[in-house]
Design a protein around this motif. Sequence first.
Motif, short mmCIF file in Angstrom:
data_model
loop_
_atom_site.label_atom_id
_atom_site.label_comp_id
_atom_site.label_asym_id
_atom_site.label_seq_id
_atom_site.Cartn_x
_atom_site.Cartn_y
_atom_site.Cartn_z
N VAL A 110 31.74 6.63 7.36
CA VAL A 110 30.68 7.61 7.16
C VAL A 110 29.32 6.90 7.28
O VAL A 110 29.04 5.98 6.52
CB VAL A 110 30.79 8.27 5.78
N PRO A 111 28.48 7.31 8.24
CA PRO A 111 27.18 6.65 8.38
C PRO A 111 26.20 7.08 7.29
O PRO A 111 26.33 8.16 6.71
CB PRO A 111 26.71 7.11 9.77
N ALA A 112 25.22 6.24 7.04
CA ALA A 112 24.27 6.51 5.96
C ALA A 112 23.50 7.80 6.18
O ALA A 112 23.23 8.54 5.23
CB ALA A 112 23.29 5.34 5.83
N TYR A 113 23.15 8.12 7.43
CA TYR A 113 22.35 9.32 7.65
C TYR A 113 23.14 10.57 7.29
O TYR A 113 22.57 11.56 6.80
CB TYR A 113 21.83 9.39 9.09
N ALA A 114 24.46 10.55 7.50
CA ALA A 114 25.29 11.70 7.16
C ALA A 114 25.40 11.84 5.64
O ALA A 114 25.31 12.95 5.09
CB ALA A 114 26.68 11.56 7.78
N ALA A 115 25.58 10.72 4.95
CA ALA A 115 25.64 10.76 3.49
C ALA A 115 24.30 11.17 2.91
O ALA A 115 24.23 11.87 1.89
CB ALA A 115 26.06 9.40 2.95
#
Length: 255
Positions: A110-115
């Motif tokens: 899970v990439p940071a921008y999605a989180a």
Amino acid sequence: MTVYFIGAGPGDPELLTLKAARIIGECPVCLYAGSLVPAEVVACAPADALVMDTAPMTLDDTHGVILEAHAKGQNVARVHSGDPSLYGAIAEQIRRLKADGIDYQIIPGVPAYAAAAAALGTELTVPEVAQSIILTRMSMKSTGMPAGETLENFARTGATLAIHLGIRALREIERQLVPFYGKDCPVAVIYRVGWPDQMIIRGTLTDVREKVRAAKITRTALILVGPALSDSHGFPDSALYDAAKPHVLRPRVKA
């Protein structure tokens, strides 16, 4: 023997994928970036596994451990934060693995921008407001940016920007983006998203810097910029579920 580059997600151990957890649990060697990956994420490693925090190690150091594991026929879990395809520094590691004839696989995370978007409770692609996301970073003391990959060039699109490694460059970000997005463009700074001490600071291009300074945030933060972050704009419903606009999975228009 295989080296698995594993995306650990942004920090929340529960965002580790099932596949990632299974592979970490099977590898006798686990190398993880402790400055960005909590130890809890690799707690599923075997009890007798060699688990090493690579934060103080060099590329030569980590590759040396991999070579030792390769000589023993041991698989290695190389655990990175977020998704390893984004600023994961895996290309240089892969180059060495290929040179030594060592197999590897990449397990996405899970990439940071999605989180960050989830933490904000928002969508980053809003109909007729912003339909693109640009993932970029500030160079600062890290590797320089290629010619043409400037904030000004990206800002001309009006897309949602996800800026990494820029928390110390907010003044410069403001200077470059205000002419395109305007002074009141919403900004969200998400500090250590997914960690227990996660912090979210909302503001505009002209006031977020002072808010960040007051919160004493100096590292490990993602900056999101763009009109899609606003709650005040009106926008049409997307065509995806519009009864008047059939598509291949919903061919009939409802009366």
